[in-house]
Design a protein around this motif. Structure first.
Motif, PDB file in Angstrom:
ATOM      1  N   THR A  46      44.173  43.852  22.915  1.00  0.00           N
ATOM      2  CA  THR A  46      45.343  44.532  22.360  1.00  0.00           C
ATOM      3  C   THR A  46      45.173  44.711  20.856  1.00  0.00           C
ATOM      4  O   THR A  46      44.842  43.760  20.143  1.00  0.00           O
ATOM      5  N   CYS A 245      53.817  38.577  31.201  1.00  0.00           N
ATOM      6  CA  CYS A 245      54.037  39.265  29.932  1.00  0.00           C
ATOM      7  C   CYS A 245      53.329  38.519  28.809  1.00  0.00           C
ATOM      8  O   CYS A 245      53.075  37.321  28.890  1.00  0.00           O
ATOM      9  N   THR A 250      48.343  43.527  30.661  1.00  0.00           N
ATOM     10  CA  THR A 250      48.559  44.923  31.020  1.00  0.00           C
ATOM     11  C   THR A 250      47.402  45.428  31.861  1.00  0.00           C
ATOM     12  O   THR A 250      46.316  44.837  31.889  1.00  0.00           O
ATOM     13  N   GLU A 251      47.622  46.563  32.524  1.00  0.00           N
ATOM     14  CA  GLU A 251      46.569  47.204  33.308  1.00  0.00           C
ATOM     15  C   GLU A 251      45.408  47.637  32.417  1.00  0.00           C
ATOM     16  O   GLU A 251      44.289  47.825  32.890  1.00  0.00           O
ATOM     17  N   ASN A 253      43.816  45.935  30.316  1.00  0.00           N
ATOM     18  CA  ASN A 253      42.905  44.828  30.044  1.00  0.00           C
ATOM     19  C   ASN A 253      41.926  44.688  31.215  1.00  0.00           C
ATOM     20  O   ASN A 253      42.294  44.187  32.279  1.00  0.00           O
ATOM     21  N   ARG A 257      42.296  42.786  35.004  1.00  0.00           N
ATOM     22  CA  ARG A 257      42.120  43.503  36.273  1.00  0.00           C
ATOM     23  C   ARG A 257      41.082  42.802  37.143  1.00  0.00           C
ATOM     24  O   ARG A 257      41.260  42.682  38.359  1.00  0.00           O
ATOM     25  N   HIS A 276      54.104  42.199  38.379  1.00  0.00           N
ATOM     26  CA  HIS A 276      54.510  43.163  37.357  1.00  0.00           C
ATOM     27  C   HIS A 276      53.871  42.781  36.023  1.00  0.00           C
ATOM     28  O   HIS A 276      54.156  41.707  35.476  1.00  0.00           O
ATOM     29  N   LEU A 277      52.990  43.646  35.512  1.00  0.00           N
ATOM     30  CA  LEU A 277      52.325  43.417  34.230  1.00  0.00           C
ATOM     31  C   LEU A 277      53.137  44.090  33.130  1.00  0.00           C
ATOM     32  O   LEU A 277      53.196  45.313  33.052  1.00  0.00           O
ATOM     33  N   LEU A 278      53.741  43.289  32.254  1.00  0.00           N
ATOM     34  CA  LEU A 278      54.734  43.796  31.301  1.00  0.00           C
ATOM     35  C   LEU A 278      54.240  43.840  29.859  1.00  0.00           C
ATOM     36  O   LEU A 278      54.920  44.395  28.996  1.00  0.00           O
ATOM     37  N   GLY A 279      53.083  43.234  29.563  1.00  0.00           N
ATOM     38  CA  GLY A 279      52.573  43.252  28.193  1.00  0.00           C
ATOM     39  C   GLY A 279      53.486  42.520  27.228  1.00  0.00           C
ATOM     40  O   GLY A 279      54.266  41.642  27.604  1.00  0.00           O
ATOM     41  N   ARG A 281      56.593  41.881  25.050  1.00  0.00           N
ATOM     42  CA  ARG A 281      58.006  42.275  25.179  1.00  0.00           C
ATOM     43  C   ARG A 281      58.789  41.823  23.944  1.00  0.00           C
ATOM     44  O   ARG A 281      58.481  40.799  23.335  1.00  0.00           O
TER      45      ARG A 281
END
Length: 395
Positions: A46, A245, A250-251, A253, A257, A276-279, A281
Protein backbone atom coordinates in the motif's frame (compact mmCIF):
# COMPACT_ATOMS: atom_id res chain seq x y z
CA UNK A 1 6.65 19.27 23.06
CA UNK A 2 7.82 17.85 19.74
CA UNK A 3 6.89 14.33 18.63
CA UNK A 4 9.07 12.71 15.99
CA UNK A 5 7.47 10.01 13.83
CA UNK A 6 9.22 7.68 11.41
CA UNK A 7 6.22 8.29 9.16
CA UNK A 8 2.44 8.30 8.96
CA UNK A 9 1.42 4.77 8.06
CA UNK A 10 -1.23 2.37 9.27
CA UNK A 11 -0.62 0.90 12.71
CA UNK A 12 -1.81 0.98 16.30
CA UNK A 13 1.26 2.78 17.66
CA UNK A 14 0.65 5.82 15.45
CA UNK A 15 -3.04 5.84 16.36
CA UNK A 16 -2.30 5.75 20.09
CA UNK A 17 0.47 8.34 19.95
CA UNK A 18 -1.53 10.75 17.80
CA UNK A 19 -4.44 10.46 20.23
CA UNK A 20 -2.05 11.20 23.09
CA UNK A 21 -0.77 14.31 21.28
CA UNK A 22 -4.35 15.49 20.73
CA UNK A 23 -5.28 14.82 24.34
CA UNK A 24 -2.24 16.54 25.79
CA UNK A 25 -2.99 19.65 23.75
CA UNK A 26 -6.59 19.91 24.94
CA UNK A 27 -7.13 22.80 27.32
CA UNK A 28 -3.89 24.51 26.37
CA UNK A 29 -1.82 22.89 29.13
CA UNK A 30 0.80 21.74 26.63
CA UNK A 31 1.70 22.76 23.09
CA UNK A 32 2.62 19.96 20.70
CA UNK A 33 4.12 19.77 17.23
CA UNK A 34 4.95 16.75 15.08
CA UNK A 35 7.90 16.12 12.76
CA UNK A 36 7.68 13.13 10.38
CA UNK A 37 10.85 11.75 8.80
CA UNK A 38 8.95 10.35 5.82
CA UNK A 39 6.29 12.07 3.77
CA UNK A 40 5.12 8.76 2.34
CA UNK A 41 5.91 5.08 2.76
CA UNK A 42 5.22 1.99 0.69
CA UNK A 43 4.48 -1.02 2.87
CA UNK A 44 1.91 -3.80 3.15
CA UNK A 45 1.43 -3.46 -0.62
CA UNK A 46 0.00 0.00 0.00
CA UNK A 47 1.23 3.49 -0.83
CA UNK A 48 0.58 5.57 2.26
CA UNK A 49 0.91 9.35 1.85
CA UNK A 50 1.12 11.46 4.98
CA UNK A 51 -1.64 13.78 3.79
CA UNK A 52 -4.03 10.84 3.32
CA UNK A 53 -3.46 9.37 6.77
CA UNK A 54 -6.28 9.53 9.32
CA UNK A 55 -3.90 10.44 12.16
CA UNK A 56 -2.37 13.27 10.14
CA UNK A 57 -5.82 14.62 9.29
CA UNK A 58 -6.96 14.46 12.91
CA UNK A 59 -3.87 16.25 14.15
CA UNK A 60 -3.94 19.05 11.60
CA UNK A 61 -7.70 19.50 11.94
CA UNK A 62 -7.14 20.12 15.65
CA UNK A 63 -4.47 22.73 14.98
CA UNK A 64 -1.38 20.59 15.60
CA UNK A 65 1.46 21.66 13.30
CA UNK A 66 2.83 18.70 11.35
CA UNK A 67 5.94 18.99 9.18
CA UNK A 68 7.99 16.42 7.30
CA UNK A 69 11.52 15.91 6.04
CA UNK A 70 9.81 14.69 2.89
CA UNK A 71 11.48 11.33 2.56
CA UNK A 72 9.83 8.49 0.67
CA UNK A 73 10.58 4.89 1.58
CA UNK A 74 9.52 1.36 0.79
CA UNK A 75 9.51 0.01 4.30
CA UNK A 76 9.21 -3.60 5.34
CA UNK A 77 8.59 -5.20 8.72
CA UNK A 78 11.40 -4.37 11.12
CA UNK A 79 13.08 -1.76 8.92
CA UNK A 80 14.37 1.59 10.15
CA UNK A 81 14.94 4.92 8.54
CA UNK A 82 18.33 5.32 6.83
CA UNK A 83 20.80 6.77 9.31
CA UNK A 84 22.42 9.22 6.88
CA UNK A 85 20.73 12.63 6.84
CA UNK A 86 21.48 15.61 4.63
CA UNK A 87 22.38 19.09 5.80
CA UNK A 88 18.94 20.53 4.96
CA UNK A 89 17.24 17.63 6.79
CA UNK A 90 19.31 18.22 9.91
CA UNK A 91 18.65 21.96 9.70
CA UNK A 92 14.90 21.35 9.52
CA UNK A 93 15.13 18.96 12.48
CA UNK A 94 17.12 21.51 14.48
CA UNK A 95 14.50 24.19 13.79
CA UNK A 96 11.74 21.85 14.97
CA UNK A 97 13.65 20.88 18.11
CA UNK A 98 14.70 24.41 19.01
CA UNK A 99 11.29 25.45 20.27
CA UNK A 100 10.65 22.28 22.26
CA UNK A 101 11.28 21.59 25.94
CA UNK A 102 10.83 17.82 25.62
CA UNK A 103 11.05 15.50 22.59
CA UNK A 104 8.84 12.43 22.20
CA UNK A 105 10.09 9.71 19.87
CA UNK A 106 7.34 7.48 18.51
CA UNK A 107 9.09 4.13 18.95
CA UNK A 108 12.87 3.93 18.82
CA UNK A 109 13.33 4.25 15.04
CA UNK A 110 13.42 8.10 15.00
CA UNK A 111 16.47 7.97 17.25
CA UNK A 112 18.54 7.38 14.09
CA UNK A 113 17.77 11.04 13.40
CA UNK A 114 17.78 12.38 16.97
CA UNK A 115 21.19 10.83 17.69
CA UNK A 116 22.82 12.89 14.94
CA UNK A 117 25.50 15.28 16.19
CA UNK A 118 24.93 19.02 16.17
CA UNK A 119 21.23 18.96 17.02
CA UNK A 120 19.86 20.90 20.01
CA UNK A 121 20.19 19.07 23.30
CA UNK A 122 16.74 18.20 24.63
CA UNK A 123 15.46 15.44 26.96
CA UNK A 124 13.89 12.66 24.90
CA UNK A 125 11.08 10.34 25.98
CA UNK A 126 10.79 7.23 23.79
CA UNK A 127 7.35 5.65 23.41
CA UNK A 128 7.71 1.88 23.00
CA UNK A 129 4.92 -0.20 21.50
CA UNK A 130 6.31 -3.67 20.85
CA UNK A 131 7.53 -6.69 22.81
CA UNK A 132 10.41 -7.76 20.55
CA UNK A 133 13.20 -5.15 20.85
CA UNK A 134 15.78 -7.56 19.41
CA UNK A 135 13.73 -7.73 16.20
CA UNK A 136 13.89 -4.01 15.40
CA UNK A 137 17.05 -3.88 13.32
CA UNK A 138 19.51 -1.24 14.54
CA UNK A 139 16.86 0.61 16.53
CA UNK A 140 17.74 -1.07 19.83
CA UNK A 141 21.37 0.01 19.42
CA UNK A 142 20.22 3.56 18.74
CA UNK A 143 18.13 3.47 21.92
CA UNK A 144 21.04 2.22 24.02
CA UNK A 145 23.34 4.88 22.56
CA UNK A 146 20.83 7.65 23.33
CA UNK A 147 20.49 6.39 26.91
CA UNK A 148 24.26 6.17 27.34
CA UNK A 149 24.79 9.81 26.39
CA UNK A 150 21.89 11.01 28.54
CA UNK A 151 19.61 12.06 25.68
CA UNK A 152 16.84 9.56 26.47
CA UNK A 153 15.59 10.19 30.00
CA UNK A 154 12.47 7.99 30.04
CA UNK A 155 10.68 5.30 28.04
CA UNK A 156 6.92 4.84 27.99
CA UNK A 157 5.92 1.18 27.62
CA UNK A 158 2.36 0.53 26.49
CA UNK A 159 2.36 -2.92 28.13
CA UNK A 160 3.97 -4.94 30.89
CA UNK A 161 5.35 -7.27 28.22
CA UNK A 162 7.08 -4.27 26.62
CA UNK A 163 8.76 -3.31 29.88
CA UNK A 164 9.82 -6.89 30.54
CA UNK A 165 11.27 -7.33 27.04
CA UNK A 166 13.23 -4.08 27.01
CA UNK A 167 14.53 -4.65 30.53
CA UNK A 168 15.72 -8.09 29.44
CA UNK A 169 17.39 -6.45 26.42
CA UNK A 170 19.48 -4.24 28.68
CA UNK A 171 17.42 -1.05 29.07
CA UNK A 172 17.66 0.25 32.68
CA UNK A 173 14.52 -0.61 34.62
CA UNK A 174 14.26 2.86 36.18
CA UNK A 175 13.72 4.40 32.74
CA UNK A 176 10.80 2.12 31.84
CA UNK A 177 7.32 3.43 32.73
CA UNK A 178 4.19 1.45 31.86
CA UNK A 179 1.20 3.45 30.59
CA UNK A 180 -1.41 1.04 29.15
CA UNK A 181 -3.19 1.94 25.93
CA UNK A 182 -6.60 3.54 26.14
CA UNK A 183 -9.29 4.55 23.65
CA UNK A 184 -11.96 7.22 23.24
CA UNK A 185 -14.97 5.65 24.95
CA UNK A 186 -17.38 8.08 23.30
CA UNK A 187 -16.24 6.84 19.88
CA UNK A 188 -15.73 3.16 20.67
CA UNK A 189 -18.99 1.90 22.14
CA UNK A 190 -21.77 -0.49 21.21
CA UNK A 191 -23.87 1.18 18.50
CA UNK A 192 -26.90 -0.83 17.31
CA UNK A 193 -27.70 1.64 14.51
CA UNK A 194 -24.15 1.58 13.14
CA UNK A 195 -24.17 -2.21 13.41
CA UNK A 196 -27.26 -2.52 11.23
CA UNK A 197 -26.12 0.11 8.72
CA UNK A 198 -22.61 -1.29 8.27
CA UNK A 199 -23.83 -4.83 7.82
CA UNK A 200 -26.41 -3.65 5.30
CA UNK A 201 -23.68 -1.86 3.32
CA UNK A 202 -21.94 -5.22 2.80
CA UNK A 203 -25.08 -7.28 2.33
CA UNK A 204 -24.60 -9.11 5.63
CA UNK A 205 -27.84 -10.21 7.34
CA UNK A 206 -28.57 -8.65 10.71
CA UNK A 207 -28.47 -12.02 12.52
CA UNK A 208 -25.35 -13.41 10.83
CA UNK A 209 -22.29 -14.13 13.01
CA UNK A 210 -19.40 -11.84 12.07
CA UNK A 211 -15.67 -11.99 12.90
CA UNK A 212 -13.42 -8.96 12.30
CA UNK A 213 -9.64 -9.09 11.82
CA UNK A 214 -8.13 -5.60 12.01
CA UNK A 215 -4.43 -5.78 11.16
CA UNK A 216 -1.89 -4.64 8.64
CA UNK A 217 -0.57 -7.32 6.30
CA UNK A 218 2.63 -8.26 8.14
CA UNK A 219 4.38 -11.48 9.10
CA UNK A 220 3.87 -10.90 12.82
CA UNK A 221 0.08 -10.84 12.33
CA UNK A 222 0.10 -14.44 11.03
CA UNK A 223 -2.50 -13.85 8.32
CA UNK A 224 -2.22 -17.46 7.03
CA UNK A 225 -3.30 -18.77 10.45
CA UNK A 226 -6.27 -16.40 10.49
CA UNK A 227 -7.33 -17.51 7.01
CA UNK A 228 -7.06 -21.22 7.84
CA UNK A 229 -9.21 -20.63 10.93
CA UNK A 230 -11.66 -18.61 8.83
CA UNK A 231 -12.01 -21.46 6.34
CA UNK A 232 -12.85 -23.92 9.12
CA UNK A 233 -15.24 -21.53 10.82
CA UNK A 234 -17.06 -20.49 7.64
CA UNK A 235 -17.50 -24.12 6.63
CA UNK A 236 -19.17 -24.81 9.97
CA UNK A 237 -21.07 -21.51 10.30
CA UNK A 238 -23.18 -21.52 7.16
CA UNK A 239 -24.23 -17.89 7.54
CA UNK A 240 -21.01 -16.49 9.00
CA UNK A 241 -18.98 -13.62 7.55
CA UNK A 242 -15.37 -12.47 8.04
CA UNK A 243 -14.16 -8.87 7.75
CA UNK A 244 -10.46 -8.14 7.10
CA UNK A 245 -9.30 -4.54 7.32
CA UNK A 246 -5.98 -2.74 7.49
CA UNK A 247 -3.11 -1.86 5.17
CA UNK A 248 -2.66 -4.60 2.59
CA UNK A 249 -6.02 -6.23 3.28
CA UNK A 250 -7.25 -5.73 -0.27
CA UNK A 251 -7.57 -7.67 -3.52
CA UNK A 252 -4.69 -5.54 -4.80
CA UNK A 253 -2.22 -7.33 -2.53
CA UNK A 254 -0.88 -10.38 -4.45
CA UNK A 255 0.57 -11.92 -1.29
CA UNK A 256 -2.82 -11.83 0.41
CA UNK A 257 -4.49 -13.33 -2.67
CA UNK A 258 -1.96 -16.17 -2.55
CA UNK A 259 -2.64 -16.72 1.16
CA UNK A 260 -6.37 -16.89 0.51
CA UNK A 261 -5.93 -19.35 -2.35
CA UNK A 262 -3.71 -21.54 -0.17
CA UNK A 263 -6.13 -21.49 2.78
CA UNK A 264 -9.38 -21.89 0.86
CA UNK A 265 -8.39 -23.85 -2.24
CA UNK A 266 -9.79 -23.56 -5.72
CA UNK A 267 -13.04 -25.30 -4.84
CA UNK A 268 -14.02 -23.02 -1.94
CA UNK A 269 -15.42 -20.04 -3.82
CA UNK A 270 -18.67 -20.13 -1.86
CA UNK A 271 -16.77 -19.73 1.39
CA UNK A 272 -14.46 -17.09 -0.09
CA UNK A 273 -17.45 -14.92 -0.97
CA UNK A 274 -18.11 -14.43 2.73
CA UNK A 275 -14.65 -12.94 3.31
CA UNK A 276 -14.78 -9.15 2.93
CA UNK A 277 -11.48 -7.36 2.22
CA UNK A 278 -11.95 -3.77 3.40
CA UNK A 279 -8.43 -2.28 3.42
CA UNK A 280 -7.69 0.78 5.53
CA UNK A 281 -10.85 2.17 7.14
CA UNK A 282 -11.57 5.50 8.80
CA UNK A 283 -14.73 4.20 10.50
CA UNK A 284 -13.35 1.41 12.67
CA UNK A 285 -15.94 2.08 15.35
CA UNK A 286 -18.63 1.05 12.86
CA UNK A 287 -16.64 -2.00 11.73
CA UNK A 288 -16.25 -3.21 15.30
CA UNK A 289 -19.88 -2.44 16.17
CA UNK A 290 -20.94 -4.66 13.26
CA UNK A 291 -18.87 -7.60 14.55
CA UNK A 292 -19.51 -10.27 17.16
CA UNK A 293 -15.85 -11.27 17.52
CA UNK A 294 -12.59 -9.31 17.22
CA UNK A 295 -9.79 -11.74 16.34
CA UNK A 296 -6.01 -11.58 16.68
CA UNK A 297 -3.67 -14.37 15.52
CA UNK A 298 -0.27 -12.71 15.95
CA UNK A 299 2.82 -14.77 16.70
CA UNK A 300 5.21 -12.06 17.93
CA UNK A 301 5.83 -8.37 18.46
CA UNK A 302 2.48 -7.37 19.93
CA UNK A 303 2.36 -5.46 23.20
CA UNK A 304 -1.14 -4.13 23.98
CA UNK A 305 -3.01 -4.66 20.69
CA UNK A 306 -5.31 -1.72 20.03
CA UNK A 307 -7.72 -3.80 17.96
CA UNK A 308 -8.62 -5.94 20.99
CA UNK A 309 -9.37 -2.89 23.13
CA UNK A 310 -11.32 -1.00 20.46
CA UNK A 311 -13.27 -4.11 19.49
CA UNK A 312 -14.16 -4.96 23.10
CA UNK A 313 -15.35 -1.44 23.79
CA UNK A 314 -17.70 -1.74 20.79
CA UNK A 315 -19.14 -4.99 22.13
CA UNK A 316 -17.15 -7.56 20.13
CA UNK A 317 -15.81 -10.52 22.12
CA UNK A 318 -12.00 -10.82 21.79
CA UNK A 319 -10.34 -14.07 20.75
CA UNK A 320 -6.55 -13.92 20.62
CA UNK A 321 -3.36 -15.90 20.63
CA UNK A 322 -1.14 -15.49 23.69
CA UNK A 323 1.19 -12.69 22.60
CA UNK A 324 2.33 -9.60 24.50
CA UNK A 325 -0.27 -8.46 27.05
CA UNK A 326 -3.14 -9.92 25.02
CA UNK A 327 -4.01 -12.60 27.57
CA UNK A 328 -4.27 -10.12 30.44
CA UNK A 329 -6.28 -7.69 28.31
CA UNK A 330 -8.93 -10.25 27.38
CA UNK A 331 -8.99 -12.12 30.71
CA UNK A 332 -12.61 -12.46 31.73
CA UNK A 333 -13.73 -10.75 28.52
CA UNK A 334 -13.02 -13.39 25.86
CA UNK A 335 -10.73 -16.27 24.93
CA UNK A 336 -7.04 -17.02 24.46
CA UNK A 337 -6.32 -19.86 22.03
CA UNK A 338 -3.29 -21.81 20.80
CA UNK A 339 -1.91 -20.85 17.38
CA UNK A 340 -3.90 -23.63 15.74
CA UNK A 341 -6.64 -22.97 13.13
CA UNK A 342 -9.07 -25.45 14.66
CA UNK A 343 -8.63 -24.01 18.15
CA UNK A 344 -8.98 -20.46 16.86
CA UNK A 345 -12.18 -21.32 14.95
CA UNK A 346 -13.66 -23.01 18.03
CA UNK A 347 -12.76 -19.91 20.06
CA UNK A 348 -14.78 -17.78 17.67
CA UNK A 349 -17.76 -20.11 17.99
CA UNK A 350 -17.55 -20.05 21.79
CA UNK A 351 -17.28 -16.26 21.79
CA UNK A 352 -20.40 -15.87 19.68
CA UNK A 353 -22.31 -18.31 21.86
CA UNK A 354 -21.27 -16.42 25.00
CA UNK A 355 -21.66 -12.89 23.67
CA UNK A 356 -24.68 -12.11 25.85
CA UNK A 357 -22.79 -13.28 28.94
CA UNK A 358 -19.71 -11.21 28.11
CA UNK A 359 -21.67 -8.00 27.34
CA UNK A 360 -22.12 -6.79 30.95
CA UNK A 361 -18.52 -7.72 31.80
CA UNK A 362 -17.25 -5.63 28.88
CA UNK A 363 -19.48 -2.75 29.96
CA UNK A 364 -18.10 -2.79 33.51
CA UNK A 365 -14.49 -2.73 32.30
CA UNK A 366 -14.75 0.40 30.16
CA UNK A 367 -13.04 2.76 32.62
CA UNK A 368 -9.97 0.51 32.69
CA UNK A 369 -9.43 1.15 28.96
CA UNK A 370 -10.20 4.88 29.00
CA UNK A 371 -8.27 7.38 26.90
CA UNK A 372 -8.66 9.90 29.72
CA UNK A 373 -6.71 7.69 32.11
CA UNK A 374 -3.96 7.14 29.53
CA UNK A 375 -3.52 10.82 28.69
CA UNK A 376 -3.44 11.83 32.36
CA UNK A 377 -0.58 9.37 32.93
CA UNK A 378 1.36 10.72 29.94
CA UNK A 379 0.82 14.29 31.11
CA UNK A 380 2.11 13.52 34.59
CA UNK A 381 5.25 11.84 33.26
CA UNK A 382 6.04 14.61 30.78
CA UNK A 383 5.54 17.29 33.43
CA UNK A 384 8.00 15.46 35.69
CA UNK A 385 10.54 15.20 32.86
CA UNK A 386 10.14 18.89 32.04
CA UNK A 387 10.46 19.96 35.66
CA UNK A 388 13.55 17.86 36.29
CA UNK A 389 15.32 19.21 33.17
CA UNK A 390 14.22 22.84 33.33
CA UNK A 391 17.24 25.11 33.07
CA UNK A 392 19.42 22.40 31.53
CA UNK A 393 18.42 23.28 27.97
CA UNK A 394 21.34 23.67 25.56
CA UNK A 395 20.77 25.16 22.11
Amino acid sequence: MLSVYEGFFSGGARIVHSDVVLGLGEGGQQYHRVLSIHGEVHREATRQRMEDDTCYRSLTASGVEVTSLGRSAGLVDGSVAASVFSGPELAETARAMAGADVILSLKEQPLALLNQGGLPRRPVVVCLHRSDPENQGEALDELKAAIADGTVVACVCCAESTRDAYRAAGIPAELLHVIPNGVDLLRFRPDPAARVAFRASLGIPAAAPVVVFAARYATMKNVPLFLRAAREWLAREGGGHVLMCGAGMTEGNPALRADIACAFGADEQALRERVHLLGVRRDMEAVYAAADVVALTSVSGEAAPLCLIEGMMCGAVPVTTDVGDSASIVAGHGFVTPADPGAVALGWTSAIAGRAVFAPVLARSRERFSRTRMIAAYAALLERVHASHAGARVA
